[in-house]
Write a protein that holds these residues in place. Sequence first.
Motif, PDB file in Angstrom:
ATOM      1  N   HIS A 284      14.243  17.636   6.590  1.00  0.00           N
ATOM      2  CA  HIS A 284      13.122  18.453   6.134  1.00  0.00           C
ATOM      3  C   HIS A 284      13.076  18.525   4.615  1.00  0.00           C
ATOM      4  N   ASP A 285      14.244  18.722   3.992  1.00  0.00           N
ATOM      5  CA  ASP A 285      14.289  18.791   2.531  1.00  0.00           C
ATOM      6  C   ASP A 285      13.856  17.459   1.911  1.00  0.00           C
ATOM      7  N   ARG A 286      14.296  16.370   2.525  1.00  0.00           N
ATOM      8  CA  ARG A 286      13.932  15.057   1.989  1.00  0.00           C
ATOM      9  C   ARG A 286      12.434  14.812   2.138  1.00  0.00           C
ATOM     10  N   LEU A 287      11.868  15.290   3.250  1.00  0.00           N
ATOM     11  CA  LEU A 287      10.421  15.145   3.441  1.00  0.00           C
ATOM     12  C   LEU A 287       9.651  15.957   2.401  1.00  0.00           C
ATOM     13  N   GLN A 288      10.118  17.158   2.125  1.00  0.00           N
ATOM     14  CA  GLN A 288       9.447  17.973   1.113  1.00  0.00           C
ATOM     15  C   GLN A 288       9.498  17.285  -0.249  1.00  0.00           C
ATOM     16  N   GLY A 289      10.672  16.716  -0.570  1.00  0.00           N
ATOM     17  CA  GLY A 289      10.788  16.000  -1.834  1.00  0.00           C
ATOM     18  C   GLY A 289       9.896  14.784  -1.877  1.00  0.00           C
ATOM     19  N   LEU A 290       9.852  14.044  -0.774  1.00  0.00           N
ATOM     20  CA  LEU A 290       8.996  12.856  -0.715  1.00  0.00           C
ATOM     21  C   LEU A 290       7.528  13.234  -0.878  1.00  0.00           C
ATOM     22  N   TRP A 291       7.110  14.280  -0.168  1.00  0.00           N
ATOM     23  CA  TRP A 291       5.716  14.700  -0.224  1.00  0.00           C
ATOM     24  C   TRP A 291       5.329  15.106  -1.646  1.00  0.00           C
ATOM     25  N   LYS A 292       6.202  15.874  -2.287  1.00  0.00           N
ATOM     26  CA  LYS A 292       5.897  16.343  -3.642  1.00  0.00           C
ATOM     27  C   LYS A 292       5.828  15.183  -4.627  1.00  0.00           C
ATOM     28  N   GLN A 293       6.797  14.246  -4.528  1.00  0.00           N
ATOM     29  CA  GLN A 293       6.835  13.151  -5.482  1.00  0.00           C
ATOM     30  C   GLN A 293       5.824  12.060  -5.157  1.00  0.00           C
ATOM     31  N   GLY A 294       5.179  12.176  -3.988  1.00  0.00           N
ATOM     32  CA  GLY A 294       4.129  11.217  -3.651  1.00  0.00           C
ATOM     33  C   GLY A 294       2.871  11.410  -4.478  1.00  0.00           C
ATOM     34  N   PHE A 295       2.727  12.578  -5.103  1.00  0.00           N
ATOM     35  CA  PHE A 295       1.573  12.847  -5.966  1.00  0.00           C
ATOM     36  C   PHE A 295       1.884  12.252  -7.338  1.00  0.00           C
ATOM     37  N   ALA A 296       1.445  11.040  -7.571  1.00  0.00           N
ATOM     38  CA  ALA A 296       1.891  10.326  -8.774  1.00  0.00           C
ATOM     39  C   ALA A 296       0.819   9.366  -9.261  1.00  0.00           C
ATOM     40  N   SER A 297       0.980   8.947 -10.516  1.00  0.00           N
ATOM     41  CA  SER A 297       0.142   7.904 -11.112  1.00  0.00           C
ATOM     42  C   SER A 297       1.031   6.718 -11.439  1.00  0.00           C
ATOM     43  N   ILE A 298       0.631   5.548 -10.974  1.00  0.00           N
ATOM     44  CA  ILE A 298       1.426   4.334 -11.145  1.00  0.00           C
ATOM     45  C   ILE A 298       0.692   3.388 -12.076  1.00  0.00           C
ATOM     46  N   LEU A 299       1.363   2.936 -13.123  1.00  0.00           N
ATOM     47  CA  LEU A 299       0.779   1.998 -14.075  1.00  0.00           C
ATOM     48  C   LEU A 299       0.735   0.608 -13.441  1.00  0.00           C
ATOM     49  N   LEU A 300      -0.458   0.088 -13.240  1.00  0.00           N
ATOM     50  CA  LEU A 300      -0.614  -1.230 -12.630  1.00  0.00           C
ATOM     51  C   LEU A 300      -0.701  -2.341 -13.674  1.00  0.00           C
ATOM     52  N   ASN A 301      -1.294  -2.041 -14.822  1.00  0.00           N
ATOM     53  CA  ASN A 301      -1.463  -3.059 -15.859  1.00  0.00           C
ATOM     54  C   ASN A 301      -1.434  -2.370 -17.216  1.00  0.00           C
ATOM     55  N   ARG A 302      -0.661  -2.909 -18.161  1.00  0.00           N
ATOM     56  CA  ARG A 302      -0.461  -2.218 -19.436  1.00  0.00           C
ATOM     57  C   ARG A 302      -1.608  -2.404 -20.415  1.00  0.00           C
ATOM     58  N   GLU A 303      -2.281  -3.537 -20.378  1.00  0.00           N
ATOM     59  CA  GLU A 303      -3.307  -3.802 -21.388  1.00  0.00           C
ATOM     60  C   GLU A 303      -4.369  -4.735 -20.827  1.00  0.00           C
ATOM     61  N   ARG A 304      -5.509  -4.703 -21.507  1.00  0.00           N
ATOM     62  CA  ARG A 304      -6.661  -5.561 -21.199  1.00  0.00           C
ATOM     63  C   ARG A 304      -6.997  -5.620 -19.717  1.00  0.00           C
ATOM     64  N   PRO A 305      -7.364  -4.522 -19.089  1.00  0.00           N
ATOM     65  CA  PRO A 305      -7.296  -3.151 -19.612  1.00  0.00           C
ATOM     66  C   PRO A 305      -6.067  -2.434 -19.053  1.00  0.00           C
TER      67      PRO A 305
ATOM     68  N   VAL B  42      -4.531  -0.043 -16.607  1.00  0.00           N
ATOM     69  CA  VAL B  42      -5.027   0.377 -15.293  1.00  0.00           C
ATOM     70  C   VAL B  42      -3.972   1.225 -14.595  1.00  0.00           C
ATOM     71  N   TRP B  43      -4.417   2.334 -14.026  1.00  0.00           N
ATOM     72  CA  TRP B  43      -3.531   3.262 -13.315  1.00  0.00           C
ATOM     73  C   TRP B  43      -4.025   3.445 -11.893  1.00  0.00           C
ATOM     74  N   MET B  44      -3.093   3.551 -10.981  1.00  0.00           N
ATOM     75  CA  MET B  44      -3.428   3.936  -9.609  1.00  0.00           C
ATOM     76  C   MET B  44      -2.869   5.324  -9.355  1.00  0.00           C
ATOM     77  N   ARG B  45      -3.745   6.252  -9.037  1.00  0.00           N
ATOM     78  CA  ARG B  45      -3.315   7.616  -8.742  1.00  0.00           C
ATOM     79  C   ARG B  45      -3.272   7.803  -7.229  1.00  0.00           C
ATOM     80  N   VAL B  46      -2.130   8.285  -6.763  1.00  0.00           N
ATOM     81  CA  VAL B  46      -1.906   8.466  -5.328  1.00  0.00           C
ATOM     82  C   VAL B  46      -1.896   9.961  -5.015  1.00  0.00           C
ATOM     83  N   THR B  47      -2.761  10.383  -4.105  1.00  0.00           N
ATOM     84  CA  THR B  47      -2.836  11.780  -3.691  1.00  0.00           C
ATOM     85  C   THR B  47      -2.651  11.860  -2.182  1.00  0.00           C
ATOM     86  N   PRO B  48      -1.451  12.220  -1.690  1.00  0.00           N
ATOM     87  CA  PRO B  48      -1.239  12.325  -0.247  1.00  0.00           C
ATOM     88  C   PRO B  48      -2.149  13.373   0.384  1.00  0.00           C
ATOM     89  N   ARG B  49      -2.651  13.055   1.572  1.00  0.00           N
ATOM     90  CA  ARG B  49      -3.523  13.967   2.304  1.00  0.00           C
ATOM     91  C   ARG B  49      -2.886  14.450   3.610  1.00  0.00           C
TER      92      ARG B  49
END
Length: 495
Positions: free
Chosen positions: A221-242, A244-251
Amino acid sequence: MILGHLLRFRRTFVLGLALLSASCSSTTGNPAPPKNQSPAELPQQTSTIVVPISVGLADLEAGLNQRTPQTLWKIDEFVPSCVPAQRLKVFGKKLKVTPTLHCRIAGQVTRGRISLSGSGDVLTITMPIRAAISAKNVGGIIKQETATGAAIVRAQAKLSVDRRWSPVAKVNIAYDWTDPPGIDFLGQRIRFTSKADAKLKSVVANLERDLPKELAKLRMHDRLQGLWKQGFASILLNRERPPVWMRVTPRELGFEGYRVSGRTLEMTLAAQALTETFVGDRPADPTPTPLPPPSPRYGSKGLRFFIPVLADYAQLEPVVERALVRRAKKGISLTGIGPVDAEFGKVTIYATDGGRLAVGIQAKVQQRSGIRATTSGVIWLSAIPYNETNSQRVLVRDLKIAGQADSRVVNLLFSLFEDPSVLEGIRASLTHDFGGDYQKVLLAARKAIAGHREGDFVFAANVSTVTNGTLKVTGEGLFMPVQASGQASISYKPR
């Protein structure tokens, strides 16, 4: 044909009058089209990310062996009909030969080491047991007879979780007496398996109680809570030109069950999340919400997100400039005017209304013969860029002078930019192949999501399918939306 000659004569005559009235030199141009500075807006996607959380069966085994006592139960009870009365049939009637014998049964059943195995969604618990049971004071005749027996108890457990993500188990038991305990007395077999069988029901109850407790000790249960909380994140997909970020919002978080693979018990979840693409600065991380109860809906598996490939307008401007310089070197002859000397300068490109590009070209043109008038200025053109689905080659159509001012018919500079060969050179230079940028951006995105870590959890994905859509004209550049899809997972890997 006569009409054509008359029109060209009229054009030349009117142009000549205009040039004379301008003292053989003029500056002209048309107004710049309005600038569209709208950002790129990419569709939101719903993704389902598989979340396997694994524990070793050895950890569960150790816990069950520690929790379960070595002696499963003891027996010490009086049995009034230990040996039934023996009867013989004489002259058609049954006569009692020996009476019913009572006895006292005492003994215990102990267990060996509990081991776990299984396959698929079934966890198998194997527990060897040994029974040592004595029949004492049988009918007041036999003081004691001791029987030993052995059995292999196998329990099959179906694991699940409740609404609070606490583990629950449903255990069905099966066993084989490899050596059923019993004694022979007066030609009768006294069996003790029924006594042991009754006690095995309590073993099932204990396993159903203890197995979830051992799973709970692994802090799922604790690990699931940690996973759920840290799932709300922005991931850098490409550094330049342009950038690009992917934002993940668990539902939602769906429970897909436990599975046994080798010596590992895996809890498989399916996290449904909103995946958004942002271009430019890192977006604000989404605000985490409390861990929801398990969802029965899993959705279609896979990660889906957009990643734009950008052609900055500044990249296109020097291409157009070089193309026009080459065209000028070849010489230009305008219909109804004759040979001219043209010089092309700075090119400016930006987005304008209607999904069009505005192309401003600084130029100077001089007639070689006759009046030798010179006209300079900036002429603005507009065009519609386009591509076919899944093609990275961008073309333009409907290239024309912006504004359609009537004065252009008497202006040498406007005549230059109405020449088919000049327009074709501009059109060709605006053709852009996204292929190289396309591959670079995809490579960067694949690397970014191959092992992205958030705390103790690692996000991993494999992009298996890539398609690109049609071009979008935005204030930031020409954007080609690329949709990527594949499989994604989040695993628990403490630092």
